[in-house]
Design a protein around this motif. Structure first.
Motif, PDB file in Angstrom:
ATOM      1  N   LYS A 320      73.472  -9.816   8.460  1.00  0.00           N
ATOM      2  CA  LYS A 320      74.552  -9.318   9.134  1.00  0.00           C
ATOM      3  C   LYS A 320      74.494 -10.120  10.459  1.00  0.00           C
ATOM      4  N   ASP A 321      73.602 -10.902  10.867  1.00  0.00           N
ATOM      5  CA  ASP A 321      73.723 -11.659  11.886  1.00  0.00           C
ATOM      6  C   ASP A 321      74.585 -12.970  11.628  1.00  0.00           C
ATOM      7  N   VAL A 322      74.292 -13.776  10.537  1.00  0.00           N
ATOM      8  CA  VAL A 322      74.997 -14.862  10.210  1.00  0.00           C
ATOM      9  C   VAL A 322      76.450 -14.514   9.741  1.00  0.00           C
ATOM     10  N   PHE A 323      76.615 -13.658   9.034  1.00  0.00           N
ATOM     11  CA  PHE A 323      77.893 -13.141   8.677  1.00  0.00           C
ATOM     12  C   PHE A 323      78.771 -12.532   9.763  1.00  0.00           C
ATOM     13  N   GLY A 324      78.124 -11.759  10.712  1.00  0.00           N
ATOM     14  CA  GLY A 324      78.604 -11.269  11.749  1.00  0.00           C
ATOM     15  C   GLY A 324      79.231 -12.544  12.758  1.00  0.00           C
ATOM     16  N   GLN A 325      78.668 -13.457  12.800  1.00  0.00           N
ATOM     17  CA  GLN A 325      79.087 -14.880  13.570  1.00  0.00           C
ATOM     18  C   GLN A 325      80.442 -15.398  12.817  1.00  0.00           C
ATOM     19  N   MET A 326      80.362 -15.252  11.438  1.00  0.00           N
ATOM     20  CA  MET A 326      81.418 -15.776  10.976  1.00  0.00           C
ATOM     21  C   MET A 326      82.628 -14.784  10.856  1.00  0.00           C
ATOM     22  N   PHE A 327      82.488 -13.526  10.988  1.00  0.00           N
ATOM     23  CA  PHE A 327      83.259 -12.365  10.829  1.00  0.00           C
ATOM     24  C   PHE A 327      84.171 -12.838  12.374  1.00  0.00           C
ATOM     25  N   ARG A 328      83.214 -13.132  13.408  1.00  0.00           N
ATOM     26  CA  ARG A 328      84.036 -13.078  14.804  1.00  0.00           C
ATOM     27  C   ARG A 328      84.553 -14.546  14.996  1.00  0.00           C
ATOM     28  N   GLY A 329      84.662 -15.097  13.953  1.00  0.00           N
ATOM     29  CA  GLY A 329      85.035 -16.821  14.056  1.00  0.00           C
ATOM     30  C   GLY A 329      86.501 -16.772  14.699  1.00  0.00           C
ATOM     31  N   GLY A 330      87.189 -15.921  14.718  1.00  0.00           N
ATOM     32  CA  GLY A 330      88.586 -16.053  15.401  1.00  0.00           C
ATOM     33  C   GLY A 330      88.665 -15.870  17.029  1.00  0.00           C
ATOM     34  N   GLU A 331      87.388 -15.303  17.441  1.00  0.00           N
ATOM     35  CA  GLU A 331      87.299 -15.161  18.862  1.00  0.00           C
ATOM     36  C   GLU A 331      87.442 -16.469  19.532  1.00  0.00           C
ATOM     37  N   GLY A 332      88.513 -16.571  20.386  1.00  0.00           N
ATOM     38  CA  GLY A 332      88.560 -17.677  21.254  1.00  0.00           C
ATOM     39  C   GLY A 332      89.519 -18.763  20.705  1.00  0.00           C
ATOM     40  N   VAL A 333      89.779 -18.667  19.709  1.00  0.00           N
ATOM     41  CA  VAL A 333      90.607 -19.785  18.918  1.00  0.00           C
ATOM     42  C   VAL A 333      91.987 -19.274  18.256  1.00  0.00           C
ATOM     43  N   ILE A 334      92.305 -17.826  18.315  1.00  0.00           N
ATOM     44  CA  ILE A 334      93.365 -17.276  17.856  1.00  0.00           C
ATOM     45  C   ILE A 334      93.822 -16.295  19.089  1.00  0.00           C
ATOM     46  N   THR A 335      95.176 -16.543  19.419  1.00  0.00           N
ATOM     47  CA  THR A 335      95.575 -15.413  20.558  1.00  0.00           C
ATOM     48  C   THR A 335      96.112 -14.090  19.795  1.00  0.00           C
ATOM     49  N   PHE A 336      96.723 -14.500  18.521  1.00  0.00           N
ATOM     50  CA  PHE A 336      97.192 -13.222  17.856  1.00  0.00           C
ATOM     51  C   PHE A 336      97.462 -13.382  16.268  1.00  0.00           C
ATOM     52  N   LEU A 337      97.461 -12.412  15.554  1.00  0.00           N
ATOM     53  CA  LEU A 337      97.421 -12.603  14.153  1.00  0.00           C
ATOM     54  C   LEU A 337      98.496 -11.816  13.510  1.00  0.00           C
ATOM     55  N   PRO A 361      92.269  -3.002  10.876  1.00  0.00           N
ATOM     56  CA  PRO A 361      91.098  -2.849  11.508  1.00  0.00           C
ATOM     57  C   PRO A 361      91.212  -3.413  12.934  1.00  0.00           C
ATOM     58  N   ASN A 362      90.247  -3.266  13.832  1.00  0.00           N
ATOM     59  CA  ASN A 362      90.323  -3.732  15.312  1.00  0.00           C
ATOM     60  C   ASN A 362      89.445  -5.052  15.251  1.00  0.00           C
ATOM     61  N   THR A 363      90.169  -6.000  14.620  1.00  0.00           N
ATOM     62  CA  THR A 363      89.338  -7.304  14.546  1.00  0.00           C
ATOM     63  C   THR A 363      89.941  -8.384  15.474  1.00  0.00           C
ATOM     64  N   PHE A 364      91.206  -8.358  15.793  1.00  0.00           N
ATOM     65  CA  PHE A 364      91.803  -9.199  16.759  1.00  0.00           C
ATOM     66  C   PHE A 364      92.246  -8.600  18.156  1.00  0.00           C
ATOM     67  N   SER A 365      92.541  -9.303  19.045  1.00  0.00           N
ATOM     68  CA  SER A 365      93.233  -8.808  20.223  1.00  0.00           C
ATOM     69  C   SER A 365      94.489  -8.315  20.056  1.00  0.00           C
ATOM     70  N   LEU A 366      95.317  -8.986  19.231  1.00  0.00           N
ATOM     71  CA  LEU A 366      96.672  -8.498  19.075  1.00  0.00           C
ATOM     72  C   LEU A 366      97.091  -9.047  17.702  1.00  0.00           C
ATOM     73  N   MET A 367      97.585  -7.815  16.857  1.00  0.00           N
ATOM     74  CA  MET A 367      98.057  -8.093  15.353  1.00  0.00           C
ATOM     75  C   MET A 367      99.162  -7.253  15.319  1.00  0.00           C
TER      76      MET A 367
END
Length: 422
Positions: A320-337, A361-367
């Motif tokens: 959960k820890d290692v894949f959670g970091q991958m899952f959150r990989g878009g934070e800070g590098v994507i403005t929207f999807l 799902p609520n995975t990006f700031s703006l989708m």
């Protein structure tokens, strides 16, 4: 029967629990007539027979998560409220169907499949419903239970991908993007949605005249909207555009998660170009980043990282820890999807459909989720900040370009809860 989590799905399954996200999608179709519950019950049962690999529950083992066959019926609920998947309320299934008036809601766990798999289930369900209620006589390419799934549908192509010497061993770090909640100082909040319809004929004329597709046009208009609010930025607006990677991997039929992304930086140089030229640049970036020569190495490298991480993470918490970091990989590098799957491509049931909405799902700031059916572009804008300034700026972009629209609803996110198995 126990079903292991495959390479293409592993980050999605373990990562969503590591990130604390309800990783589900609600697909809503509005039909031309009020829903008949008895016919819907038969249609759901028939659809379930075609997709036995989706008739499962997610279960916790000693140090892993896995799927196990679930013989209980798929649940149908007469509600539009948010539900909870993989729970007693839905017979512990990873998908369920809700309905109200003329609307059918398909709630689905994104960990087991992406939009391609979900739309396939929806098409099958609509065919069986339409066969009895609307008199549809032929499926026209829609999967039905008389043709069972073959090996190509069941196989995860990412399980078989292997690194070669010429492929990069490390993924280079991504550029930091302008973020709405931090750089834009917008107030974090629960996810909210605006569903917006745009006449398809008017929008397609506009996109065609400017060398764009609906997906690249929405990407550009959102970038221009954000730029209009924050013209004095030190970071670029960088959007992600979802790409179906199945054709590039020669795995068109797989039901497993199989996606990549194209990245669209809205630069000062791009901003200085005429609008139609901006559209051409976005379209060109899509072509270049969708090429198999790019997609295959990128997905192969990602698959290798997943496999190595799975081997190194001995316990469930470590996974959960290692894949959670991958899952959150878009934070800070994507403005929207932005996600656009194209026009609804199952014509056998298209005439019974008025609208088609995807609430993510609520995975990006703006989708932005885009569909086209029944003569309308159905656009869902979801955000996880309180202010409506970005959505209103986007609507101004439509108005300034003479594109008509109608706001159908404003709601809180209604995608299903999906708690970690106990």
């Amino acid at each position: 029967m126990k079903r292991e989590i495959t390479t293409g799905d592993m980050m999605h399954v373990y990562g969503c629990f590591g990130a604390g996200a309800d990783y589900t999608v609600r697909i809503t179709v509005r039909l031309t007539e009020r829903i008949d519950p008895a016919v819907l019950r038969k249609a759901v049962d028939a659809a379930a027979l075609r997709y036995p690999y989706f008739c499962v529950r997610l279960t916790k083992g000693a140090e892993t998560l896995y799927y196990e066959d679930n013989p209980l019926p798929i649940v149908i609920l007469p509600t539009e409220e948010r539900i909870c998947l993989n729970s007693p309320a839905v017979n512990h299934h990873v998908w369920a169907v809700c309905f109200a008036e003329d609307r059918i809601h398909l709630d689905f766990f994104h960990g087991i499949s992406d939009g391609t798999g979900m739309y396939s289930v929806l098409a099958t369900l609509l065919y069986y419903y339409g066969r009895e209620h609307y008199g549809i006589t032929a499926p026209g390419g829609i999967p039905t239970d008389d043709i069972p799934a073959d090996e190509a549908e069941l196989t995860d192509p990412q399980d078989e991908l292997l690194q070669t010497e010429h492929m990069p061993r490390e993924i280079p770090p991504m550029e930091q993007a302008f973020t709405l909640e931090i750089d834009g100082e917008l107030t974090p909040s629960e996810a909210t949605l605006w569903d917006i319809t745009i006449p398809e004929d008017a929008f397609i004329r506009f996109t065609s005249a400017n060398d764009a597709s609906p997906g690249t046009m929405i990407s550009l208009l959102l970038a221009r909207a954000i730029d209009s609010l924050y013209p004095e930025r030190t970071k670029k607006i960088i959007s992600a555009y979802v790409i179906n990677a199945r054709p590039m991997l020669g795995a068109e039929k797989t039901y497993h998660n199989c996606l990549s992304m194209a990245m669209f930086p809205y630069t000062e140089k791009l901003k200085a170009l005429p609008f139609s030229h901006q559209c051409t640049v976005y379209r060109g970036m899509t072509f270049l980043q969708s090429d198999a020569d790019r997609i295959v190495p990128v997905i192969t490298e990602n698959a290798d990282h997943v496999k190595q991480a799975a081997l190194a993470a001995a316990t469930l918490e470590e996974k959960k820890d290692v894949f959670g970091q991958m899952f959150r990989g878009g934070e800070g590098v994507i403005t929207f999807l932005v996600s656009y799957v194209g026009r609804w491509h199952y014509p056998a049931v298209a005439d019974m459909m008025c609208e088609l909405w995807v609430h993510p799902p609520n995975t990006f700031s703006l989708m932005a989720e885009i569909n086209a059916v029944g003569g309308s572009i159905c656009l869902s804008l979801q955000q996880r900040f309180r202010e409506d300034s970005v959505r209103e700026a986007f609507l101004r972009q439509l108005e300034e370009n003479g594109i008509p629209y109608r706001i159908v609803r404003k709601i809180r996110s209604d995608n299903a809860a999906f708690p970690e198995p106990q």
